[in-house]
Scaffold this active site. Structure first.
Site, PDB file in Angstrom:
ATOM      1  N   LYS A  90      -3.009   3.168   3.980  1.00 35.05           N
ATOM      2  CA  LYS A  90      -2.051   2.674   5.158  1.00 35.05           C
ATOM      3  C   LYS A  90      -1.006   3.305   5.697  1.00 35.05           C
ATOM      4  O   LYS A  90      -0.704   3.958   5.061  1.00 35.05           O
ATOM      5  CB  LYS A  90      -1.926   0.855   4.472  1.00 35.05           C
ATOM      6  CG  LYS A  90      -1.387   0.446   5.767  1.00 35.05           C
ATOM      7  CD  LYS A  90      -0.699  -1.350   4.774  1.00 35.05           C
ATOM      8  CE  LYS A  90      -0.759  -1.634   5.443  1.00 35.05           C
ATOM      9  NZ  LYS A  90       0.022  -3.725   5.337  1.00 35.05           N
ATOM     10  N   SER A 165      -2.011  -7.136   7.025  1.00 34.14           N
ATOM     11  CA  SER A 165      -1.565  -6.291   8.134  1.00 34.14           C
ATOM     12  C   SER A 165      -2.454  -5.290   7.846  1.00 34.14           C
ATOM     13  O   SER A 165      -2.844  -4.508   8.392  1.00 34.14           O
ATOM     14  CB  SER A 165      -0.586  -6.128   8.043  1.00 34.14           C
ATOM     15  OG  SER A 165      -0.219  -5.431   6.851  1.00 34.14           O
ATOM     16  N   SER A 189      -1.281  -9.395   3.048  1.00 39.69           N
ATOM     17  CA  SER A 189      -1.647  -7.608   3.695  1.00 39.69           C
ATOM     18  C   SER A 189      -2.570  -7.196   2.872  1.00 39.69           C
ATOM     19  O   SER A 189      -3.590  -6.578   3.470  1.00 39.69           O
ATOM     20  CB  SER A 189      -0.981  -6.684   4.700  1.00 39.69           C
ATOM     21  OG  SER A 189      -0.037  -7.815   5.834  1.00 39.69           O
TER      22      SER A 189
END
Lengths: 518, 502
Positions: A90, A165, A189
């Site tokens: 990420k 997210s 997330s």
């Protein structure tokens, strides 16, 4: 050599096994995923899971592993179980040699001079890093639509959101662009994207994985964790990245129980599974509720005892979260001012003072959702409001922790749907922040209490045929319990479906550019 | 810069009662910084002693320096404070480019040390107790240099440079309770208090304690109230008061300025004042109110610091002797009279004398140089004696040159001036200035012959046994050699020449 189309669909554990057995090389595996990324990620209708693809370095690490394996001996013996298995990271987690943007314009083109602790551990395990995945700017969002670099699309339906997210990491894994990925989970997330993409994701116990090098949103809630297609794969990755880190003062000193063994054994006999009264039913989509009930049935059949628990303070959790998280975020994001790194924007006219340069930089560099949270947090921490907002929210946090404590006296694990709905359409909730925030209603309590949570695919909703996530929660430090229960439920569900849920996902057409190139 | 009106100190004291308060920042001399592993070193190339943590890079986290905690506890104990069993850090938030995270990690609600006191000895021997409110830990900011403007001020500067070497250096901030009852001795007390804090941290070995380097920095709060009134007046906070003399002067000046403001019937403005050593005045900084909103909240990246009672007692056992006991011991060791010793303490050269003795000088010699020569020069230069730049080794070397007969006392003071002017070591200056006592007998014998020839009657008297007459010949020789001859050697040579037994 295995067909690359089959290769990318193998789990990390299966890939590791083939690598160890010499049936395939890491370069072949890594190249297969790089090819898949090239095929499905770019273009108008591409998944857009990756912000940066790390081709050269990934292949170099793969070649190194292959060389060590080929040479044999002690060095080959000592290779990590996941050595040579590629992974996506990420883009909130800093990496030397690749840009780190946090999905924000304010960090466009910035290269970190240091590696996050988890990245150091991936490198030590010799896992090729495929690239950096898309996210809502600074991890603020539940749809990845708040990325400054365009939204990621859900591989199950390219017109829908992949969650957020960490939509990039979840979509990359769901689209077979990577077998594994790292995510971060502040309010869901990792888990909510896992739910809406039909993948597995784990938010470990707070402090069990180092946060050093994860760009902070809310320090007391943030936690790095694994994203994968199977429960065992998450356990394997969690094992690689976890453990004490002297660079993170909130890092737990003692190791957790053996996560991989728990995932391999799997057992729910006599286990008390608690349904959280407040986290299903009203407000949850009917198809989500149905799949949730399926899982309860399977667990009961396998010998688990289903009990109902009440966590009355969970109704205040979302409110408390939306005070604590922005308060900490407003402080953590203060450093992005254009003085030392990243974007610097000069005011168009008027005097060139440092305050005005900082102001112009932040005005141009941050997106609306980030600004919204900075303003909220700044207000909540202001003199005269602190007690009413931040102070009260911390009290709620304590009450939520007590609810968990009480619930875990009657249940060994808790269970709920991971998200109230399946994936919604891109743009559907973009202008309705409150509706967006409600996506995290079931995941936020675990962050407030610091307890671990795991999501795994629970089937497809009847109404829309989209994946539903099942969330398991355990007491702090009992992450192994999640893997033990998760592995059982996963195998029961897959037996019912006749294979992994992702096998039912539609084939992704190669992107327009790829077709033209051919 | 406008000049503020002032009242004479005496008149101010007649009308008003001063209340003081101090915030003294002590930079700790730990090897690494408060929250990172970067070196804590003064004076290196800008931005070399920094890592990603000190620069506030994305993703970094702080880790507390254990030695800094120990040093803070030691300071707390030496200030007779209670030590918190558990304490936390907080974020003090404000945007300024010397603070890389745009917040300072500091202690707020629960300082590591609190409720202490320090007994201050004034110049006449009276003891004044200063109550300590708290001593808390924090990190230092970077250093800004404003370029292109006048005198390094931000106003009118074209741009500013920032050096983050100091960013993250551990600080302990020592805050007093309001100090009442000092009266006209307030300026003296101010100086003595800061000197005492400096002495404590130096003896503890936790700070280099060099005020000229900013290791010890003082913010002085002053307010006045009419005699007999209990309620405090409005205070000013004077920053950047970085020598002991400046502390005394700044407090005196602020008392005089406040008195003039109050006399005019205007309210005193609550504000930050900047001290200017050159004009010995303060100027207005930014207005400061209690409503400054730093949006403090608990630092979520750090866990509470737990100081077990065992640990605190272990540290207490390592404390050096308290300053009062140390003074008693030093006075006895050095054999100074009460008056001599008090003068030494008041002149602020006790440490310097101790170091000079450690470097090899006798107690008498050390006192002679510091009290007889250096203190006066420091006063003329308007600096603290320790800041004049005289090293203990310099004094030892000067004294050895005198004892070896290479130079006389008069020359030695000249050499000292040379050292202070940066001309080199004493030996180099003796060489350069040609100051050596003439010890080659050749030129002396010539001068003696000339003197005897010039005064034959005196020579005759000496031959006749009237030895006291020799002074006239010695004087002639000294005159001829412009004072560079060793008078004792001249006398010997004259007697030898005349064949008289000394």
């Amino acid at each position: 050599m295995t067909d690359t189309n089959e290769l990318i669909r193998l789990s990390a554990a299966q890939l590791a096994e083939k690598l160890r057995a010499g049936e395939v090389t890491s370069v072949e595996v890594t190249q297969a995923f790089l090819d898949r990324i090239a095929a499905v990620d770019g273009g108008e209708r591409g998944v857009n899971a990756f912000l940066h693809v790390n081709t050269e370095e990934a292949l170099a690490v793969a070649a190194e592993v292959d060389a060590i394996r080929a040479a044999g001996g002690a060095a080959a013996e000592e290779l990590n179980e996941l050595a040579g298995v590629p992974i996506a990271v990420k883009d909130l987690i800093v990496t030397i040699g690749q840009p780190t943007t946090a999905g924000s314009k304010i960090l466009e083109g910035w290269h970190s001079p240091y590696d996050a602790t988890v990245v150091k551990r991936l490198r030590a395990a010799k896992m090729p890093i495929l690239g950096k995945t898309n996210l809502d700017e600074f991890a603020m969002g539940s749809s990845t639509e708040h990325s400054a670099y365009g939204p990621t699309r859900n591989p199950w339906d390219l017109d829908r959101i992949p969650g957020g997210s960490g939509g990039g990491s979840a979509a990359a894994v769901a689209a077979f662009e990577a077998p594994l990925a790292l995510g971060t989970d502040t309010g869901g997330s990792i888990r909510q994207p896992g739910a809406v993409t039909g993948t597995v994701g784990v938010k470990p116990t707070y402090g069990s994985v180092s946060r050093y090098g994860a760009i902070a949103m809310a320090s007391s809630l943030d936690q790095i964790g694994p994203v994968s297609r199977t429960v065992l794969d998450s356990a394997l990755l969690h094992h690689v990245i976890g453990g004490h880190d002297p660079f993170d003062s909130t890092s737990l000193p003692d190791p957790l129980d053996d996560l991989v063994a728990a995932a391999r054994v799997g057992n729910v006999e006599g286990l008390r599974v608690g349904i959280i009264k407040e986290l299903h039913g009203e407000g949850f989509q009917a198809g989500v509720e149905n799949r949730f009930n399926d899982s309860l049935e399977l667990l009961k059949e396998a010998g688990a005892e289903i009990v109902e628990v009440s966590c009355p303070n969970f109704q205040y959790a979302l409110g408390a979260y939306y005070l604590i998280m922005p308060s900490e975020a407003s402080s953590n994001l203060a450093k992005f001012d254009g003085v030392r790194y990243g974007l610097r924007v000069l005011p168009e006219d008027g005097p060139m003072t440092i305050e005005r340069v900082m102001g112009a930089t932040r005005a141009a560099g941050f997106g609306d959702e980030v600004k919204r949270r900075i303003i909220l947090g700044t207000y909540a921490l202001s003199a005269g409001y602190y007690d009413a907002y931040y102070g009260s929210a911390q009290k709620v946090r304590t009450l939520v922790q007590r609810d968990f404590d009480a619930a875990f006296t009657v249940a060994d694990v808790l269970i709920s749907p991971t998200a109230p709905t399946t994936a919604f359409k891109l743009g559907e909730k973009l202008n309705d922040p409150l509706a967006m925030y409600l996506n995290d209603i079931a995941t936020i309590p675990a962050n407030l209490a610091g307890v671990p949570g795991l999501t795994l695919p629970g089937g497809l909703a009847d109404e829309d045929g989209l994946p539903v996530g099942i969330q398991l929660l355990a007491p702090a430090r009992q992450d192994a319990r999640l893997y033990r229960v998760g592995a059982v439920l996963e195998s029961l569900l897959e037996a019912k479906w006749g294979g992994p849920l992702l096998a039912q996902a539609p084939e992704l057409a190669p992107s327009i550019e790829t077709q033209e190139a051919k | 810069m406008s000049t503020d009106a002032t009242l004479s100190f005496e008149e101010a004291m007649e009308k008003y009662d001063p209340v003081l308060g101090f915030e003294v920042h002590v930079e700790l001399n730990t090897k690494t910084k408060m929250f990172s592993s970067a070196p804590n070193v003064f004076g290196d190339e800008p931005n070399t002693n920094v890592n990603e943590v000190d620069l506030g890079m994305p993703g970094v986290l702080p880790v507390v320096n254990r030695t800094a905690i120990e040093s803070s506890i030691k300071i707390g104990l030496a200030l007779n404070c209670k030590i918190a069993e558990s304490c936390t850090f907080a974020r003090k938030q404000y945007f300024y480019p010397d603070t890389p995270k745009n917040f300072q990690t500091s202690q707020y609600e629960d300082p590591i040390a609190y409720d202490g006191y320090l007994d201050i000895e004034l110049s006449d021997g009276t003891i004044f107790r200063v109550e300590i409110e708290r001593a808390h830990m924090e990190e230092d900011a970077g250093k800004l240099t404003h370029m292109g403007g006048s005198a390094g001020r931000i106003q009118g500067a074209d741009f500013s440079l920032v050096d983050y070497n100091r960013s993250g250096v551990p600080l302990v901030e020592i805050v007093t309770k309001p100090i009442e009852g000092a009266g006209s001795r307030a300026p003296e007390l101010a100086k003595a208090y800061v000197a005492a804090v400096r002495e404590i941290v130096k003896n503890l070995g936790v700070s280099d304690a060099k005020m000229e380097r900013g290791n010890v920095r003082c913010d002085a709060n002053v307010s006045l109230r009419p005699h007999g009134r209990e309620r405090f007046g409005i205070r000013s906070e004077t920053k950047n008061v970085n020598s002991l003399r400046a502390v005394e002067h700044a407090v005196r000046y602020e008392i005089q300025r406040h008195a003039a403001v109050l006399d005019s019937g205007e309210p005193v403005v609550q504000e930050t004042r900047h001290w200017h050593e050159d004009t010995r005045t303060t100027t207005s900084g930014r207005a400061k109110s209690d409503a400054d909103d730093y949006r403090y909240f608990p630092e979520p990246d750090l866990v509470p610091i737990v100081a077990s009672r065992e640990w605190v007692e272990e540290l207490r056992a390592t404390l050096p002797e308290p300053p009062a006991a140390r003074r008693k011991r030093l006075q006895a060791d050095w054999g100074y009279s009460d008056l001599e010793f008090r003068d030494v303490v008041n002149a602020g050269v006790m440490d310097e004398i101790e170091e000079t003795i450690a470097a090899g000088a006798s107690a008498t010699v050390a006192r002679k140089w510091w009290m007889g020569e250096i203190v006066g020069r420091a006063k003329n230069a308007d600096v603290d004696p320790g800041q004049l730049g005289v090293q203990p080794a310099t004094i030892v070397e000067l004294n050895r040159l005198v004892e070896d007969g290479k130079i006389n006392n008069k020359m030695a003071t000249e050499v000292l001036d040379g050292v202070l002017a940066g001309e080199g070591t004493p030996a180099e200056i003796v060489e350069k200035r040609g100051l050596a006592v003439v010890s080659d007998d050749g030129p002396l014998l010539e001068a003696i012959d000339a003197a005897l020839a010039a005064q034959p009657d005196v020579a005759e008297k000496i031959r006749g046994g009237k030895l006291q007459a020799i002074g006239a010949i010695v004087g002639g020789v000294m005159k001829a050699t412009r004072g560079q001859a060793d008078a004792a050697r001249v006398r010997e040579l004259i007697l030898e020449k005349l064949g008289v037994e000394g």
